[in-house]
Design a protein around this motif. Structure first.
Motif, PDB file in Angstrom:
ATOM      1  N   SER A   7       0.829  -1.210   0.000  1.00  0.00           N
ATOM      2  CA  SER A   7       0.000   0.000   0.000  1.00  0.00           C
ATOM      3  C   SER A   7       0.861   1.257   0.000  1.00  0.00           C
ATOM      4  O   SER A   7       0.559   2.238  -0.696  1.00  0.00           O
ATOM      5  CB  SER A   7      -0.922  -0.001   1.225  1.00  0.00           C
ATOM      6  N   LEU A   8       1.942   1.243   0.780  1.00  0.00           N
ATOM      7  CA  LEU A   8       2.839   2.397   0.831  1.00  0.00           C
ATOM      8  C   LEU A   8       3.506   2.637  -0.519  1.00  0.00           C
ATOM      9  O   LEU A   8       3.643   3.783  -0.972  1.00  0.00           O
ATOM     10  CB  LEU A   8       3.907   2.184   1.910  1.00  0.00           C
ATOM     11  N   ILE A   9       3.916   1.557  -1.171  1.00  0.00           N
ATOM     12  CA  ILE A   9       4.568   1.683  -2.480  1.00  0.00           C
ATOM     13  C   ILE A   9       3.590   2.206  -3.524  1.00  0.00           C
ATOM     14  O   ILE A   9       3.922   3.084  -4.334  1.00  0.00           O
ATOM     15  CB  ILE A   9       5.170   0.328  -2.903  1.00  0.00           C
ATOM     16  N   ASN A  10       2.377   1.701  -3.523  1.00  0.00           N
ATOM     17  CA  ASN A  10       1.366   2.175  -4.474  1.00  0.00           C
ATOM     18  C   ASN A  10       1.041   3.650  -4.268  1.00  0.00           C
ATOM     19  O   ASN A  10       0.745   4.375  -5.220  1.00  0.00           O
ATOM     20  CB  ASN A  10       0.093   1.339  -4.353  1.00  0.00           C
ATOM     21  N   LYS A  11       1.100   4.092  -3.022  1.00  0.00           N
ATOM     22  CA  LYS A  11       0.800   5.489  -2.705  1.00  0.00           C
ATOM     23  C   LYS A  11       1.967   6.415  -3.036  1.00  0.00           C
ATOM     24  O   LYS A  11       1.798   7.449  -3.692  1.00  0.00           O
ATOM     25  CB  LYS A  11       0.445   5.601  -1.217  1.00  0.00           C
ATOM     26  N   PHE A  12       3.174   6.059  -2.576  1.00  0.00           N
ATOM     27  CA  PHE A  12       4.289   7.001  -2.628  1.00  0.00           C
ATOM     28  C   PHE A  12       5.279   6.742  -3.770  1.00  0.00           C
ATOM     29  O   PHE A  12       6.105   7.610  -4.066  1.00  0.00           O
ATOM     30  CB  PHE A  12       5.028   6.991  -1.285  1.00  0.00           C
ATOM     31  N   LYS A  13       5.243   5.541  -4.364  1.00  0.00           N
ATOM     32  CA  LYS A  13       6.085   5.219  -5.530  1.00  0.00           C
ATOM     33  C   LYS A  13       7.582   5.237  -5.217  1.00  0.00           C
ATOM     34  O   LYS A  13       8.400   5.536  -6.087  1.00  0.00           O
ATOM     35  CB  LYS A  13       5.810   6.191  -6.693  1.00  0.00           C
ATOM     36  N   PHE A  14       7.954   4.924  -3.978  1.00  0.00           N
ATOM     37  CA  PHE A  14       9.359   4.884  -3.589  1.00  0.00           C
ATOM     38  C   PHE A  14       9.748   3.482  -3.132  1.00  0.00           C
ATOM     39  O   PHE A  14       8.892   2.671  -2.756  1.00  0.00           O
ATOM     40  CB  PHE A  14       9.641   5.855  -2.433  1.00  0.00           C
ATOM     41  N   ASN A  15      11.061   3.211  -3.152  1.00  0.00           N
ATOM     42  CA  ASN A  15      11.575   2.019  -2.480  1.00  0.00           C
ATOM     43  C   ASN A  15      11.367   2.171  -0.977  1.00  0.00           C
ATOM     44  O   ASN A  15      11.064   3.270  -0.490  1.00  0.00           O
ATOM     45  CB  ASN A  15      13.065   1.839  -2.778  1.00  0.00           C
ATOM     46  N   ILE A  16      11.550   1.083  -0.247  1.00  0.00           N
ATOM     47  CA  ILE A  16      11.368   1.122   1.207  1.00  0.00           C
ATOM     48  C   ILE A  16      12.554   0.453   1.895  1.00  0.00           C
ATOM     49  O   ILE A  16      12.970  -0.641   1.508  1.00  0.00           O
ATOM     50  CB  ILE A  16      10.061   0.429   1.642  1.00  0.00           C
ATOM     51  N   ILE A  17      13.086   1.130   2.893  1.00  0.00           N
ATOM     52  CA  ILE A  17      14.077   0.545   3.793  1.00  0.00           C
ATOM     53  C   ILE A  17      13.390   0.298   5.130  1.00  0.00           C
ATOM     54  O   ILE A  17      12.848   1.231   5.738  1.00  0.00           O
ATOM     55  CB  ILE A  17      15.289   1.468   4.012  1.00  0.00           C
TER      56      ILE A  17
END
Length: 331
Positions: free
Chosen positions: A205-215
């Motif tokens: 959900s975070l990726i779909n919203k913000f379009k960034f990689n995640i650490i």
């Protein structure tokens, strides 16, 4: 030149917050000398700030008399212009009675020993939650006749550690420490009921919203569910990273507090439970989404009320937390 001895024996986040005092003292005159009384653990962090002149160790062991004696051995022949009990600890307050200083200030929150204050201290300041912590520090600076800065670069005189991780920029820093998980933090807090699958869908959900990689990072307490999440979703357990919606998610299991500072520094923004790491992101002028407890708003405002770059979400089931985060506009 004025010599200051400041007691800050509590947590790292408390020291970061109180730099509005310690750094301002140093900045108003480069000749001012700032010595800190700290725990052995905190001293390893505080020593990286270049303006700190000397650190005295005041550990808390089972032998309280020996703790006091060890501190006095370090300080016995020193004379200060100002002594400030900034951590509000009883043992710091009592220690200050026996240290040679022209002016003694106690900055207390939970107790008020009127008799001892009147005899041994020059000034008592109440660290009340009716103000923010930052506002209370401004009151202290006013008493010291030091102009409170509109903005302070908390990391101006700091030696950052070298980055030892491969960081896939741009990325969101998601700090999943023990505060997210029931049985690892306060028993009367609301929790997100995280499981391996719900963590995965939260990430998606975070990726779909913000379009960034995640650490992803975690705290010093190791949480069973995080290990289960790693085993289920990461093929390479030694270097856990996966692709979700064509973005890279990396899980950094072992990181020191100083490593976390670097990860926050290089991130687009931080998602965390309110705590020391949100003070880091504020100090680095990074946008932050912090989870807070709904029935602790006065206490929360005390710590973060001065932060301009922070947005808050109430602690709740992860489905509701996800919905609330997705509604936020970080622009």
């Amino acid at each position: 030149m004025a010599k200051f001895l400041i007691f800050r024996t509590d947590r790292i986040g408390d020291f970061i917050t109180s730099q509005v005092v310690t750094n301002s003292i140093s900045e108003v005159s480069k000749k001012n000398q700032v010595d800190i009384v700290a725990s052995r653990y905190n001293s390893k962090y505080i020593k990286n700030f270049k303006y700190i002149n000397r650190i005295f160790i005041f550990d808390k062991t089972q032998n309280k008399i020996l703790d006091f004696f060890n501190l006095f051995l370090q300080i016995k022949n020193r004379k200060y212009d100002y002594l400030i009990v900034l951590d509000g600890k009883r043992r710091s307050f009592l220690s200050g009675i026996f240290i040679n200083s022209s002016i003694k200030i106690c900055f207390l929150k939970d107790f008020y020993p009127k008799f001892l204050i009147s005899f041994f201290y020059t000034k008592y300041l109440k660290n009340t939650e009716t103000n923010t912590q930052y506002k209370n520090f401004q009151i202290l600076l006013n008493y010291l006749d030091i102009k409170s800065p509109k903005y302070i670069n908390y990391y101006k005189n700091y030696n950052f550690t070298k980055n030892k991780f491969k960081l896939h920029k741009p990325y969101v820093h998601l700090h999943l420490d023990e505060k997210w998980f029931k049985d690892y933090y306060f028993h009367d807090f609301d929790y997100m009921n995280l499981k391996p699958d719900s963590i995965y869908f939260f990430l998606k959900s975070l990726i779909n919203k913000f379009k960034f990689n995640i650490i992803i990072t975690q705290g010093f307490k190791k949480v069973k569910i995080m290990n289960e999440f790693k085993i289920k979703y990461f093929k390479n357990i030694k270097d856990p990273q996966i692709k979700i919606e064509k973005k890279t998610v990396r899980f950094i299991e072992q990181s020191s507090f100083r490593d976390l500072e670097n990860i926050v520094l290089n991130s687009k923004f931080l998602i965390c439970c309110e705590g020391a790491i949100s003070h880091v992101s504020h100090s680095l002028n990074k946008k932050t989404i912090a989870l807070i407890q709904k029935d602790r708003l006065i206490s929360t405002n005390f710590w973060i009320g001065h932060m301009g770059n922070i947005k808050t979400v109430f602690r709740n089931d992860i489905k509701q937390v996800t919905k609330d985060i997705l509604k936020l506009n970080l622009v």
